[in-house]
Design an enzyme around this catalytic site. Structure first.
Site, PDB file in Angstrom:
ATOM      1  CB  SER A  30    -115.614 -47.684  19.951  1.00 29.22           C
ATOM      2  OG  SER A  30    -114.471 -47.841  20.773  1.00 29.22           O
ATOM      3  CB  ALA A  31    -110.487 -46.182  18.291  1.00 34.10           C
ATOM      4  CB  VAL A  63    -111.171 -51.889  24.786  1.00 32.17           C
ATOM      5  CG1 VAL A  63    -110.867 -53.125  23.936  1.00 32.17           C
ATOM      6  CG2 VAL A  63    -112.040 -52.270  25.983  1.00 32.17           C
ATOM      7  CE  LYS A  78    -122.553 -50.841  30.885  1.00 32.27           C
ATOM      8  NZ  LYS A  78    -121.539 -49.967  31.486  1.00 32.27           N
ATOM      9  CD  GLU A 135    -111.359 -51.032  30.121  1.00 33.89           C
ATOM     10  OE1 GLU A 135    -111.243 -49.794  30.063  1.00 33.89           O
ATOM     11  OE2 GLU A 135    -112.365 -51.639  29.715  1.00 33.89           O
TER      12      GLU A 135
HETATM   13  N1  PSU Z   1    -118.233 -49.940  28.014  1.00 36.96           N
HETATM   14  C1  PSU Z   1    -118.522 -50.169  29.318  1.00 36.96           C
HETATM   15  N2  PSU Z   1    -117.721 -49.651  30.286  1.00 36.96           N
HETATM   16  C2  PSU Z   1    -116.589 -48.945  29.992  1.00 36.96           C
HETATM   17  C3  PSU Z   1    -116.267 -48.735  28.596  1.00 36.96           C
HETATM   18  C4  PSU Z   1    -117.118 -49.254  27.654  1.00 36.96           C
HETATM   19  O1  PSU Z   1    -119.526 -50.793  29.606  1.00 36.96           O
HETATM   20  O2  PSU Z   1    -115.885 -48.486  30.906  1.00 36.96           O
HETATM   21  C5  PSU Z   1    -115.016 -48.000  28.235  1.00 36.96           C
HETATM   22  C6  PSU Z   1    -113.927 -48.979  27.729  1.00 36.96           C
HETATM   23  O3  PSU Z   1    -112.667 -48.548  28.198  1.00 36.96           O
HETATM   24  C7  PSU Z   1    -114.004 -48.816  26.220  1.00 36.96           C
HETATM   25  C8  PSU Z   1    -114.342 -47.344  26.101  1.00 36.96           C
HETATM   26  O4  PSU Z   1    -112.815 -49.141  25.541  1.00 36.96           O
HETATM   27  O5  PSU Z   1    -115.272 -47.105  27.144  1.00 36.96           O
HETATM   28  C9  PSU Z   1    -114.933 -47.008  24.739  1.00 36.96           C
HETATM   29  O6  PSU Z   1    -115.005 -45.625  24.604  1.00 36.96           O
HETATM   30  P1  PSU Z   1    -115.313 -44.996  23.146  1.00 36.96           P
HETATM   31  O7  PSU Z   1    -116.723 -45.399  22.846  1.00 36.96           O
HETATM   32  O8  PSU Z   1    -115.153 -43.517  23.329  1.00 36.96           O
HETATM   33  O9  PSU Z   1    -114.320 -45.606  22.213  1.00 36.96           O
HETATM   34 MN    MN Z   2    -116.686 -42.464  20.023  1.00 35.49          MN
END
Ligand code: PSU
Ligand code: MN
Length: 303
Positions: free
Chosen positions: A143-144, A109, A162, A28
């Site tokens: 998250s999607a 992701v 995390k 990614e």
């Molecule tokens: N968790 C991490 N580091 C990251 C991400 C998540 O420890 O860089 C990034 C990944 O690309 C993941 C995205 O797909 O954040 C998720 O974002 P959201 O929660 O807005 O879907």
């Molecule tokens: Mn979100």
């Protein structure tokens, strides 16, 4: 190989490898653009690629440039994503918009799984997946990445998620979406900087051939994504107590500053990284490289 979309440009190397049914591992780019500081982001992107090559597989870092999904980014393109200020964070909902408006985009992701599946790539190494945020009972911030796992047929190797997230709700949601979560030589879900979350998993595997066999049956049954959770190597694991304190502070600040939506994850990541200083960046690099290694081995066993 699937008929490539007019919006996909494969590097020659990735195209050749896919034609020859050689193992390819997707990577990614949100972690490069929004997850890690420069120059650690570029260093680890390169280290993941060379680790995958050393295991006999082909890396395919994915990002969006000039109205095209680029699969197999060059070092110049990776550097641009890792240094530019105006990079869009591209999840499923953002893909068409970023392509049509020809913006620079880094795929999450979910975005990476979607693009990789369009090209027929089956294996993907990342750091941590997105998940159900703490407080999602009222914010609905899920998250999607989790719904994409139930749609796109990729095996995603990660170090869990995390603890900025609610790991219990994340696992419940994955179960609801029918996504298998397999502990790699581990009985519980890893927690990114920490080897063990204490949340037991229904499934564990200890051999690469087991993972390859599960992936084969999953896709032969027309099922979609699956997660392999690899704990961070012991020597890079961090003490959970300061991490939890940093996370709670980050969550308080995010609420106070009205941070919402797609900005939430990058905000929390940046704050935890700042508070835990360089240590978290070194651990983050180590687990990304470890996941790249195992993804390449699983892909080789599969092909
Ligand atoms: N968790 C991490 N580091 C990251 C991400 C998540 O420890 O860089 C990034 C990944 O690309 C993941 C995205 O797909 O954040 C998720 O974002 P959201 O929660 O807005 O879907
Ligand atoms: Mn979100």
């Amino acid at each position: 190989m699937q008929q490539p979309s007019p919006y996909i440009t494969l590097s020659n190397e990735v195209q050749t490898a896919l034609h020859a049914l050689q193992p390819v591992v997707a990577l990614e780019s949100t972690v490069i653009a929004h997850g890690l500081p420069y120059p650690a982001n570029i260093e680890v992107a390169q280290a993941m690629e060379s680790t995958i090559r050393a295991e006999g597989a082909i890396p395919a870092t994915i990002g969006i440039h000039d109205g095209q999904i680029k699969i197999g980014l060059t070092l110049d393109e990776i550097t641009r994503l890792g240094t530019a200020q105006n990079v869009q964070k591209v999840s499923r909902r953002d893909l068409a918009i970023t392509l049509a408006t020809k913006q620079l985009g880094a795929t999450t992701v979910a975005g990476t799984m979607l693009c990789a599946s369009m090209a027929g790539i089956r294996f993907f190494a990342t750091g941590g997946i997105g998940g159900v945020h703490r407080g999602a009972e009222s914010t609905m911030d899920i998250s999607a990445d989790l719904t994409e796992l139930s749609r796109s047929p990729l095996l995603v190797v990660c170090a869990g998620a995390k603890s900025i997230l609610d790991l219990d709700l994340t696992l419940e949601y994955l179960e609801t979406q029918g996504v298998p979560v397999i502990g790699w030589q581990s009985d519980d879900f890893p927690a990114f900087y920490v080897r063990h979350s204490g949340r037991p998993l229904a499934h564990r595997a200890d051999y690469v051939d087991t993972i390859a066999a599960i992936a084969r049956v999953q896709w032969e049954c027309n099922l979609h994504g699956l997660i392999v959770g690899c704990p961070i190597p012991q020597q890079y694991a961090m003490d959970p107590a300061p991490l939890e304190a940093a996370t709670e502070e980050a969550l308080r600040l995010a609420r106070a500053q009205g941070i919402r939506g797609a900005a939430t994850t990058p905000f929390l990541l940046a704050h935890v990284a700042k508070v835990t200083a360089g240590e978290s960046v070194e651990s983050n690099k180590a687990l990304l490289i470890n996941n790249a290694l195992w993804a390449a081995r699983f892909a080789r066993a599969y092909y």
